[in-house]
Design a protein around this motif. Structure first.
Motif, PDB file in Angstrom:
ATOM      1  N   PHE B 145       9.371 -49.422  59.328  1.00 30.63           N
ATOM      2  CA  PHE B 145      10.105 -49.237  58.058  1.00 30.63           C
ATOM      3  C   PHE B 145      10.237 -47.732  57.817  1.00 30.63           C
ATOM      4  N   LYS B 146      11.428 -47.261  57.483  1.00 32.28           N
ATOM      5  CA  LYS B 146      11.634 -45.833  57.261  1.00 32.28           C
ATOM      6  C   LYS B 146      11.727 -45.541  55.775  1.00 32.28           C
ATOM      7  N   GLN B 150       5.351 -43.598  53.445  1.00 31.96           N
ATOM      8  CA  GLN B 150       5.991 -44.414  52.408  1.00 31.96           C
ATOM      9  C   GLN B 150       5.010 -44.808  51.303  1.00 31.96           C
ATOM     10  N   THR B 163      12.772 -49.026  45.926  1.00 27.77           N
ATOM     11  CA  THR B 163      13.344 -48.563  47.201  1.00 27.77           C
ATOM     12  C   THR B 163      12.429 -48.941  48.355  1.00 27.77           C
ATOM     13  N   THR B 167      13.141 -51.912  51.515  1.00 24.38           N
ATOM     14  CA  THR B 167      13.435 -51.340  52.840  1.00 24.38           C
ATOM     15  C   THR B 167      13.255 -52.422  53.901  1.00 24.38           C
ATOM     16  N   THR B 174      11.957 -57.335  54.743  1.00 22.15           N
ATOM     17  CA  THR B 174      11.681 -56.227  53.820  1.00 22.15           C
ATOM     18  C   THR B 174      10.189 -55.906  53.815  1.00 22.15           C
TER      19      THR B 174
END
Lengths: 433, 433
Positions: B145-146, B150, B163, B167, B174
């Motif tokens: 996940f980018k 995070q 956000t 993702t 997700t």
């Protein structure tokens, strides 16, 4: 030798033409993409459904359908018991998000042409010397299973059956499994070709194929029919660029062995090579896969597929040497190793001159414009021409677009091409090639 | 102010040291790869199993484990009811085929250090001013996940919770789903940080993290401890190179809009940029995906992740401009369009000077060699230093290898680093930072 339009066996016919276009529209629904193309990679469900549709179409018209041991699909119609067959076809499989004409038009045109000949020779039973067969070659595209032209490659003894059947796609599925799952893998061969393909029994007298040009020469020149008189040679390579995995943030540039940097230099070197030789050399890299492919990791390895194509075998040899020198420089510059994993080569060759002449006479008799063309792309006929007398015809491709969803050929050109193919096959069936 | 080794609260202890190494060996089995690394991408089954193991370890020693709303995992131990917490940790997730030390060592060292402090302060109940907490940040690596960092990004208000949770990975899953499936997504936050993260209730007094260097400065210099005094800034981009899909054999070079050729020119331009600025700029492309990625198709589109990193924000601005000029040239040369899809930036910053001083005194008191270092990689501490006083420590990484399976740090350095972290956290818990 026939001259003048009064010699035409099966003239153009509005009902037959409408049926051709209607069938083409139906066939293009198999694997149809939103942007107007098709995605029917070899032995996928979409390819299987299209093959099934073709089987029904052929069977309904009295053809006998069978599969050989590499999944080539044949529709046979016997006019002269025991005689060899005139074979015509192309391939129904497509590229990912490919165009709907590439290959598929050639198979449908062959089916319609042979069906028109079946009707004609049932009314003229003494005229034919040979029998009729339609072929849909397995995996011409080579996108899901490599290499391309696989079904005709096995048929003509250029690839062994075992090599083809054990080839895997990216998910590890073999050709044998994929065809077996579709129930489209024969237990025996259908035709005997040379000493490499001996199980079949039936003989091939000659082969014809029609295809869109996939270039813009005919379209630009406003010419309706292309007669393929020769093919470009090609060298295809699979290479691995091997570096060392590292952190993109923390690793000093001098310490990197960046496989993707090396691969990018190779792509650029490949284009520089094409620029150096002008239009007589095409170079391409269409497939490149990065490992591990993470945004903050210097790549440890990149796998690439490269091809070099030229009308000149000598130029290909030169280009191959130049590429090797460029690879050696890249190895030093990027501190990576470039490994050749696979190489596949076909030399440039002329098509059967008598086939070119025969089709030329047919096109003239029909009063259609024509010119000779050289094919840069490989086709199943590229394999077939090496084992039997072969005719290869092109119809124009608007703007030369191909392997793309917006590939387009005008309906009238599809119809004219099928008329030319029908008449050419008639003369082949009567022994003119 | 403390001086001399007689002031050390929790001296190095062979039993504790052996337990640390044994636990590290156990923990490295989660997602272990054949080549000695680990693959534990964020919120995969392997990451989940490792987190579960950590929960049990902490709970067994009297810590209370809870997850916040972005899956950051905390182990809390209250010494002083109602007081803020000294927080220490790093991340357990890894790159694909990553090293076993990156992040994981920092979490385990923090857990061991906090456990040693728990024992110490139970025997010295008046000494501590703050409570103790261990943290395992969610998704520091940013591979599945980018972007990276995070969990700490949400914690420090740099990324919104929504956000982050929406993702998706390449399969469309997700962050929220992946964490929910593991049952590792809290309904409430644990800590309150500023005005962006108000649900928690508990307060953070200060933060410390220990990590392998991921560079070779300490290893080359033979120094045991690195004190991180500043971080490089970074510009990260996602770009699309848009061309036009075509047949590699049939399409003339002049007619091609080859997205992979354009992308390769971009990778080479990026390296040229680094070469131009010397070692003060790092540029990288680690992720590049080709569409449709077939050997005989000119690519229609390529997606790439690029990063530029430098100690100088001004130099980053210059490099960014130079890159834009290079892109404009590439668009002309390859007849493609380069679209910027996403940009993410963090500026270069200094770490809390008082934190550098405190840890420096601890290292001197323990009689260990040290030097100040600048981190080029981002860490969760890069986020945390902007909201609370922060200490960041490095131990040597043999040959600077990182984000690779052969990443290696000597056991003795793991032990020494944990001793330094333990003593630093003790002084933080007593209010020295």
């Amino acid at each position: 030798m026939t001259t003048g339009t009064d010699q035409i066996r099966v003239p153009s016919d509005p009902t037959a033409n409408d049926a051709l276009i209607a069938d083409f529209v139906t066939m293009s629904t198999f694997g149809a993409t939103q942007a107007g193309g098709v995605e029917r990679q070899a032995a996928t469900a979409e390819d299987g459904a299209n093959r099934e549709w073709l089987s029904t179409w052929l069977t309904d018209r009295g053809f006998t359908v069978s599969y050989d041991r590499v999944g080539n699909q044949f529709g046979l119609f016997e006019l002269v018991p025991g005689a060899p067959y005139v074979l015509a076809g192309s391939h129904l499989d497509s590229q990912p998000r490919g165009g709907k004409y590439d290959g598929a038009y050639g198979v449908l045109a062959a089916a319609h042409a042979m069906n028109r000949l079946r009707n004609y020779y049932e009314a003229h039973p003494k005229a034919a010397k040979f029998n009729l067969a339609v072929v849909n070659w397995f995996n011409e595209e080579g996108s899901r299973f490599k290499p391309s032209m696989q079904g005709s490659g096995v048929f003509t003894g250029k690839i062994t059956l075992e090599t083809a059947l054990t080839t895997t796609d990216s998910a590890g599925t073999t050709v044998g499994q994929a065809l077996g799952d579709l129930d489209m893998l024969g237990e025996h061969d259908v035709f005997t070709v040379g000493d490499h393909h001996t199980e079949g029994g039936l003989m091939v007298a000659s082969y014809a194929e029609i295809h869109i040009e996939q270039g813009r020469e005919l379209d630009k020149a406003g010419i309706t029919m292309g007669l393929v008189d020769s093919t470009w040679g090609a060298n295809k390579y699979e290479i691995s660029v091997v570096g060392s995995q590292a952190h993109t943030g923390a690793t000093a540039i001098a310490d990197r062995q960046d496989a993707l940097y090396g691969a990018s230099l190779a792509v650029v070197a490949l284009r520089d090579l094409a620029d150096r030789y002008g239009d007589s050399l095409h170079t391409s890299c269409g497939q490149l896969t990065v490992y591990p492919n993470s945004p903050v990791v210097v790549a440890r390895e990149v796998h690439m597929h490269l091809d070099l194509r030229s009308s000149s075998d000598e130029l290909l040899d030169d280009a191959d040497e130049a590429l090797n020198r460029a690879f050696a420089e890249i190895e030093l510059k990027a501190d990576v190793e470039i490994q050749r994993r696979f190489a596949h080569r076909w030399k440039g060759h002329t098509y059967t001159p008598e086939g070119v002449e025969l089709a030329g006479r047919v096109i003239d008799d029909l009063g259609i414009s024509r010119q000779n063309v050289r094919t840069r792309a490989g086709h199943d006929s590229t394999n077939m021409k090496d084992v039997v007398p072969t005719v290869m015809l092109f119809v124009p491709s608007v703007d030369g677009v191909s392997h793309a969803e917006n590939e387009y050929t005008h309906d009238q050109d599809l119809i004219t091409g099928t008329d030319v193919l029908t008449e050419t096959l008639a003369r082949m069936a009567e022994g003119e090639l």
